[in-house]
Write a protein that holds these residues in place. Structure first.
Motif, PDB file in Angstrom:
ATOM      1  N   PRO A 127       0.794  -1.229   0.000  1.00 18.42           N
ATOM      2  CA  PRO A 127       0.000   0.000   0.000  1.00 18.42           C
ATOM      3  C   PRO A 127       0.833   1.288   0.000  1.00 18.42           C
ATOM      4  O   PRO A 127       0.386   2.314  -0.514  1.00 18.42           O
ATOM      5  CB  PRO A 127      -0.829  -0.122   1.285  1.00 18.42           C
ATOM      6  CG  PRO A 127      -0.921  -1.589   1.528  1.00 18.42           C
ATOM      7  CD  PRO A 127       0.387  -2.165   1.073  1.00 18.42           C
ATOM      8  N   ARG A 139       2.104   1.519  -3.845  1.00 17.35           N
ATOM      9  CA  ARG A 139       1.152   1.379  -4.958  1.00 17.35           C
ATOM     10  C   ARG A 139       1.085   2.643  -5.806  1.00 17.35           C
ATOM     11  O   ARG A 139       1.065   2.586  -7.042  1.00 17.35           O
ATOM     12  CB  ARG A 139      -0.228   1.024  -4.388  1.00 17.35           C
ATOM     13  CG  ARG A 139      -1.240   0.594  -5.430  1.00 17.35           C
ATOM     14  CD  ARG A 139      -2.519   0.146  -4.736  1.00 17.35           C
ATOM     15  NE  ARG A 139      -2.296  -1.029  -3.912  1.00 17.35           N
ATOM     16  CZ  ARG A 139      -2.735  -1.173  -2.659  1.00 17.35           C
ATOM     17  NH1 ARG A 139      -3.388  -0.173  -2.077  1.00 17.35           N
ATOM     18  NH2 ARG A 139      -2.512  -2.277  -1.991  1.00 17.35           N
ATOM     19  N   LYS A 194       2.361  -6.455   1.801  1.00 20.62           N
ATOM     20  CA  LYS A 194       2.059  -5.331   2.686  1.00 20.62           C
ATOM     21  C   LYS A 194       2.917  -5.459   3.926  1.00 20.62           C
ATOM     22  O   LYS A 194       3.538  -6.486   4.173  1.00 20.62           O
ATOM     23  CB  LYS A 194       0.571  -5.292   3.059  1.00 20.62           C
ATOM     24  CG  LYS A 194       0.090  -6.414   3.956  1.00 20.62           C
ATOM     25  CD  LYS A 194      -1.394  -6.273   4.238  1.00 20.62           C
ATOM     26  CE  LYS A 194      -1.893  -7.363   5.197  1.00 20.62           C
ATOM     27  NZ  LYS A 194      -1.405  -7.182   6.582  1.00 20.62           N
TER      28      LYS A 194
END
Length: 430
Positions: free
Chosen positions: A112, A115, A288
């Motif tokens: 995340p 990204r 993650k």
């Protein structure tokens, strides 16, 4: 200490880090004990730092047994960010509009924090996509440069608005790269217009390579600033060249610790230009989450991130000027560089807030004349490293344990002898 929030850093370090320092120290002591043959507990490392065969490349990464791909984030702000006045630094630049090429094992874009940091699909020279990373090394490197902030963690990249383009030169499922694929990646990155290139690898056995040398030289002529890790084989303190860090035009980065001293493993040599945090470095991992690791591999992207900030603020500066500003504003060990930390430990805020136009190379501070009242910088001394302290503590623990065993055993023998004598006397009386 220009730009370094020294007192604030110390205060925050005490409040944030002391809670965990005892546990970390014990974990490290147990690790040392295990390494000496005393088995406390064991867990296989997620990533080994072994490199390919001679002529290839190896990674400057100390594997973390706490690392889990797809795991949790670390809530606290890492010490490598606590040492900076972040608001003051990011008030100057955030890396917006700057793209950094990461030549590594790939960068997993599913994390995340990465990204939104990726600039396109990148390029791969082994099997698998450039924006995948089965080993995790390149994903850590990219995070230190440009990880986006998210809720639940104090970690983010040095240049949180910069972009990353991945050149996966090694780390495939069925194929490992070598100096040839690294040279190809450097060529392609520079031809595509990359002005900042991070390489957190060195050739196996510190071997020079003409193809790699030529590729680096061509990229430098195209105006790219190549930031490269100095290597992790410096525990003996001896000087040795590593490649590509030793090539002309490359900004070679050593690793420093919390005390702004050379990390014990960081390779020494006259080629070293600057040092940056490289111990207990928090960063992103595939899928993650985050974990910590040591190595000049993670000091180099710290510097590359600062270079991205400077490129945003001064888009017309050349690679030499950006490198010079970083070197000139580092916390110097003396009048000039030394073979352990180069011109000193990087000071990001000082680099960003000095608006004078730099030269193409740094210069030593002028000598202080006798009686001038000037302050002479104190030379760096090579004191006990963290690893040495841990080994010493482990020896103390072992010694104390053996002493306790001997005391207990001796007490048992004494009690047994006393009981034998008492029984003997009782028998004689009867």
């Amino acid at each position: 200490m220009r730009g370094l929030n020294v007192e604030g850093r110390r205060a925050r370090s005490r409040s944030r880090n002391d809670r965990n320092s005892g546990t970390r120290a014990l974990q490290r002591v147990f690790g040392v004990l295990a390494a000496t043959g005393i088995c406390i507990a064991s867990a296989p490392p997620v990533f080994a730092s072994d490199g390919p065969a001679s002529g290839g490349a190896k990674f400057g990464l100390a594997a973390s047994t706490e690392c889990v791909f797809g795991g949790d984030v670390i809530k606290s702000t890492p010490w490598s960010l606590q040492r900076i006045l972040l608001d003051q630094m990011w008030g100057q630049a955030t890396g917006k509009g700057v793209t950094v090429a990461v030549i590594d094992t790939g960068v997993d874009s599913s994390n995340p924090q990465l990204r939104d940091a990726m600039a396109g699909a990148g390029k791969t020279y082994v099997d698998g996509a450039a924006n995948k990373d089965i080993e995790g090394h390149g994903t850590r490197v990219a995070g230190i440069i440009a990880a986006r902030p998210i809720d639940g963690t104090g970690f983010e990249g040095i240049a949180p608005d910069a972009k990353i383009v991945s050149y996966r030169y090694t780390g495939g499922e069925n194929k490992q790269g070598d100096s040839k694929t690294m040279a190809q990646a450097i060529h392609d990155a520079s031809v595509s217009g990359a002005k900042i290139i991070n390489i957190s690898s060195d050739t196996a056995d510190k071997q020079d390579n003409q193809l790699l040398r030529d590729s680096v030289a061509a990229a430098v002529r195209r105006g790219a600033l190549i930031v490269a890790a100095a290597g992790n084989d410096g525990a003996d303190g001896k000087s040795a060249n590593t490649y590509p860090a030793s090539y002309p035009g490359v900004l070679a980065v050593a690793a420093s610790d919390r005390n702004d001293e050379r990390a014990y493993f960081s390779q020494a040599g006259d080629f070293v230009d600057v040092a940056a945090p490289g111990v207990d470095m928090v960063s992103t991992v595939p899928k993650k989450g985050q974990c910590t690791a040591d190595g000049t591999s993670f000091a180099a992207p710290y510097v590359a991130g600062v270079a991205a900030l400077l490129k945003q603020k001064h888009p017309t500066w050349t690679a030499d000027q950006i490198a010079t500003r970083i070197e000139e504003t580092a916390q110097r060990p003396g009048r000039g560089p030394n073979r352990y930390i180069g011109w000193g430990v990087i000071d990001p805020v000082a680099a960003l807030t000095d608006n004078s136009k730099p030269a193409s190379s740094p210069t030593p501070d002028p000598a202080v004349k006798a009686g001038s009242g000037g302050v002479v910088p104190m030379a760096v001394t090579m004191g006990e490293s963290e690893a040495e302290r841990e080994r010493r503590t482990a020896i103390y623990v072992v010694g104390a344990g053996l002493a306790a065993v001997l005391v207990i055993a001796g007490s048992g023998v004494a009690v047994r002898d006393w009981r034998s004598r008492r029984v003997g006397r009782a028998g004689r009386v009867g």
